[in-house]
Design a protein around this motif. Structure first.
Motif, short mmCIF file in Angstrom:
data_model
loop_
_atom_site.label_atom_id
_atom_site.label_comp_id
_atom_site.label_asym_id
_atom_site.label_seq_id
_atom_site.Cartn_x
_atom_site.Cartn_y
_atom_site.Cartn_z
N PHE A 1 -10.56 2.19 -5.98
CA PHE A 1 -9.86 3.47 -6.03
C PHE A 1 -10.20 4.17 -7.33
O PHE A 1 -10.45 3.52 -8.35
N LEU B 1 0.42 5.19 -1.04
CA LEU B 1 -0.33 5.73 0.09
C LEU B 1 0.63 5.97 1.26
O LEU B 1 1.68 5.35 1.34
N GLU B 2 0.25 6.87 2.13
CA GLU B 2 1.09 7.15 3.30
C GLU B 2 0.59 6.34 4.49
O GLU B 2 -0.62 6.13 4.65
N THR C 1 -1.71 3.69 -14.13
CA THR C 1 -1.79 3.06 -12.81
C THR C 1 -1.59 1.56 -12.94
O THR C 1 -0.84 0.95 -12.17
N TYR D 1 0.82 -1.22 0.00
CA TYR D 1 0.00 0.00 0.00
C TYR D 1 0.86 1.27 0.00
O TYR D 1 0.47 2.26 -0.62
N SER E 1 -4.36 8.23 1.03
CA SER E 1 -3.80 9.09 0.00
C SER E 1 -3.45 10.44 0.62
O SER E 1 -4.24 10.98 1.40
N THR F 1 -8.68 6.93 -10.22
CA THR F 1 -7.42 7.43 -10.72
C THR F 1 -7.69 8.27 -11.96
O THR F 1 -8.72 8.08 -12.62
N GLU G 1 -3.79 13.15 -0.64
CA GLU G 1 -4.78 14.12 -1.09
C GLU G 1 -6.15 13.96 -0.43
O GLU G 1 -7.07 14.72 -0.72
N GLN G 2 -6.32 12.96 0.45
CA GLN G 2 -7.63 12.70 1.05
C GLN G 2 -7.51 12.47 2.53
O GLN G 2 -6.49 12.00 3.02
#
Length: 137
Positions: A86, A28-29, A94, A22, A46, A88, A48-49
């Motif tokens: 997800f 992803l972080e 991707t 992941y 993410s 994209t 961004e979220q």
């Protein structure tokens, strides 16, 4: 009144493999890594979220009977538990990035009749992950 998704859950049998996938493959972080009563929960998301995916044991209940734990582990091994979809902005790129990183391909990119182009992979625990984008008109 606003109602927003905060977290969703994916069962994993090896948190270290899941983190590698992941974080390193999907980008992803890792936001949290918590242990409790011999179990472990890791949250990823993410950048961004605000939504987090909680990577949890197949049966996240320290009091669950051994037979139930075994049954859930078997369902996970068969890929029978739910996954995540997800979005994209480039499903083909991707797909290539995840495949190049060794992701287990379930479906190559295809235009679906319901208006998206998507593809699918399995994560290291066997969960199905779909990646889609709105089809270009």
């Amino acid at each position: 009144m606003n109602i927003n998704l905060s977290q969703c859950f994916i069962a994993v049998d090896d948190h270290d493999k899941a983190i590698t996938f992941y974080r390193d493959v999907l980008g992803l972080e890792v936001r949290n890594d918590v242990g409790f009563e011999g179990m472990r929960w890791v949250t990823v998301g993410s950048p961004e979220q605000d939504v987090e995916i909680v990577l949890e044991p197949p049966l996240a209940d320290p009091g669950a009977p051994a037979a139930d734990r075994q049954a859930m582990a078997e369902l996970l091994a068969k890929g029978m538990l739910r996954g995540v979809i997800f979005s994209t902005d480039d499903v083909d790129a991707t797909f290539e990035r995840i495949r190049a990183a060794g992701g287990e391909v379930m479906q190559e990119p295809i235009d679906q009749p319901y208006g998206v182009r998507d593809c699918a992979f399995r994560d290291p625990a066997g969960n199905m992950l779909r990646f889609n984008q709105p089809r270009k008109q």
